[in-house]
Design a protein around this motif. Sequence first.
Motif, PDB file in Angstrom:
ATOM      1  N   LEU A  95       0.823  -1.209   0.000  1.00  0.00           N
ATOM      2  CA  LEU A  95       0.000   0.000   0.000  1.00  0.00           C
ATOM      3  C   LEU A  95       0.860   1.263   0.000  1.00  0.00           C
ATOM      4  N   THR A  96       1.936   1.274   0.780  1.00  0.00           N
ATOM      5  CA  THR A  96       2.812   2.449   0.773  1.00  0.00           C
ATOM      6  C   THR A  96       3.515   2.597  -0.572  1.00  0.00           C
ATOM      7  N   ASP A  97       3.844   1.483  -1.208  1.00  0.00           N
ATOM      8  CA  ASP A  97       4.434   1.556  -2.544  1.00  0.00           C
ATOM      9  C   ASP A  97       3.427   2.122  -3.541  1.00  0.00           C
ATOM     10  N   ALA A  98       2.151   1.733  -3.415  1.00  0.00           N
ATOM     11  CA  ALA A  98       1.116   2.277  -4.301  1.00  0.00           C
ATOM     12  C   ALA A  98       0.956   3.780  -4.100  1.00  0.00           C
ATOM     13  N   LEU A  99       1.012   4.226  -2.847  1.00  0.00           N
ATOM     14  CA  LEU A  99       0.967   5.664  -2.590  1.00  0.00           C
ATOM     15  C   LEU A  99       2.185   6.375  -3.183  1.00  0.00           C
ATOM     16  N   GLY A 100       3.357   5.772  -2.995  1.00  0.00           N
ATOM     17  CA  GLY A 100       4.578   6.396  -3.491  1.00  0.00           C
ATOM     18  C   GLY A 100       4.636   6.486  -4.999  1.00  0.00           C
ATOM     19  N   VAL A 101       4.110   5.494  -5.699  1.00  0.00           N
ATOM     20  CA  VAL A 101       4.137   5.518  -7.170  1.00  0.00           C
ATOM     21  C   VAL A 101       3.374   6.724  -7.695  1.00  0.00           C
ATOM     22  N   LEU A 185      -4.744   8.546  -5.379  1.00  0.00           N
ATOM     23  CA  LEU A 185      -5.911   7.693  -5.120  1.00  0.00           C
ATOM     24  C   LEU A 185      -6.042   6.609  -6.182  1.00  0.00           C
ATOM     25  N   TYR A 186      -5.751   6.953  -7.421  1.00  0.00           N
ATOM     26  CA  TYR A 186      -5.823   5.968  -8.511  1.00  0.00           C
ATOM     27  C   TYR A 186      -4.818   4.835  -8.297  1.00  0.00           C
ATOM     28  N   THR A 187      -3.567   5.178  -8.013  1.00  0.00           N
ATOM     29  CA  THR A 187      -2.564   4.131  -7.804  1.00  0.00           C
ATOM     30  C   THR A 187      -2.858   3.318  -6.542  1.00  0.00           C
ATOM     31  N   PRO A 192      -2.426  -2.208  -5.931  1.00  0.00           N
ATOM     32  CA  PRO A 192      -2.505  -3.438  -5.117  1.00  0.00           C
ATOM     33  C   PRO A 192      -3.201  -4.595  -5.814  1.00  0.00           C
ATOM     34  N   LEU A 193      -4.103  -4.296  -6.748  1.00  0.00           N
ATOM     35  CA  LEU A 193      -4.800  -5.365  -7.457  1.00  0.00           C
ATOM     36  C   LEU A 193      -3.890  -6.115  -8.420  1.00  0.00           C
ATOM     37  N   ASP A 197      -1.206 -12.126  -4.234  1.00  0.00           N
ATOM     38  CA  ASP A 197      -1.521 -12.410  -2.836  1.00  0.00           C
ATOM     39  C   ASP A 197      -2.567 -11.443  -2.306  1.00  0.00           C
ATOM     40  N   PHE A 198      -2.456 -10.176  -2.672  1.00  0.00           N
ATOM     41  CA  PHE A 198      -3.437  -9.189  -2.218  1.00  0.00           C
ATOM     42  C   PHE A 198      -4.805  -9.491  -2.804  1.00  0.00           C
ATOM     43  N   ARG A 199      -4.854  -9.893  -4.078  1.00  0.00           N
ATOM     44  CA  ARG A 199      -6.139 -10.220  -4.695  1.00  0.00           C
ATOM     45  C   ARG A 199      -6.789 -11.412  -4.009  1.00  0.00           C
ATOM     46  N   GLU A 200      -5.988 -12.437  -3.689  1.00  0.00           N
ATOM     47  CA  GLU A 200      -6.552 -13.608  -3.016  1.00  0.00           C
ATOM     48  C   GLU A 200      -7.065 -13.266  -1.623  1.00  0.00           C
ATOM     49  N   THR A 201      -6.292 -12.476  -0.864  1.00  0.00           N
ATOM     50  CA  THR A 201      -6.729 -12.084   0.469  1.00  0.00           C
ATOM     51  C   THR A 201      -7.982 -11.225   0.408  1.00  0.00           C
ATOM     52  N   LEU A 202      -8.014 -10.289  -0.544  1.00  0.00           N
ATOM     53  CA  LEU A 202      -9.181  -9.425  -0.683  1.00  0.00           C
ATOM     54  C   LEU A 202     -10.419 -10.230  -1.060  1.00  0.00           C
ATOM     55  N   ALA A 203     -10.274 -11.156  -2.012  1.00  0.00           N
ATOM     56  CA  ALA A 203     -11.423 -11.972  -2.410  1.00  0.00           C
ATOM     57  C   ALA A 203     -11.897 -12.852  -1.256  1.00  0.00           C
TER      58      ALA A 203
END
Length: 280
Positions: A95-101, A185-187, A192-193, A197-203
């Motif tokens: 999540l922090t990497d997504a914010l940083g991008v 907000l877009y990134t 994360p999608l 692993d994030f997709r599996e945990t979210l689902a």
Amino acid sequence: MKSLSFIYYLGIIACGIQGSKKSCQQYKELCLPASFLAAMGGGMIRDLLILFVFPAAFTVSCILDDAVAICAGLIYLFYLKKHENHNIFKHFVLLTDALGVGSFVAFGINKAFTLGATQGIALCCGLATALGGGILSALLCGQSPRKVLISGFSYRMVTVLGAVLYIYCLTIGVNPVAAQYWIILYTLCFIPLTNQDFRETLARNIINIFEYSKATAIPAPMSVMIYQSNVCVIHITKQISFHSFYMPKNARNRNLRHMDYMINLSNFKLRCPRRFARGR
């Protein structure tokens, strides 16, 4: 603006951790250079190869940025490496990497426009700032160029689309601060999608929440009414809590065993209410 600076430094921390993690897989002694390149290498590529200016990473104004990246790499090497398999650590870095991008894309494009670059040059500057550090750190840690270019294709496509949208927002006259918040907000929503692993945990969590709400929305109040009217006995079903997936494996097993015990005890109390009557 303070929140944007905070998000920017979160991205530097995530990049420093990722660079140190790559170096620990093969060359542990390259922890500090990998952390520095992962966080600041994209800006160096932008300044040297695209804008032809002195790299900002070696100026006095970026001393704090360099120190944060190196400290993040050291913290991972001496402490966070023991917890790299925990879901909380993985999701925090993601999540922090997504914010940083998003912050890096906006920073690179803004700097290019400040120096009078065209939209195409600004797009290349934003992409180099966001993606160049990860590529340089991977090459430094011994990964082949072919593997570096092939891996993370969906991640890079999301970043490219975000850079295009940011330039479009600036072109139509959107406030640069508001546009930067939109790209972040877009990134945060889409990068994360790209992680499996994030997709599996979210689902898994969405399914559990849906099943829990479906199981308790109508049956719970109806079963209470039926039990109060002495028609039948309630049977409590097992429902895994939302937060149990973020626990370590041993703690999750203890939590599930405790849930089994409490469910069996509750069912026994409901079947035999006289044994637990008060005043006896």
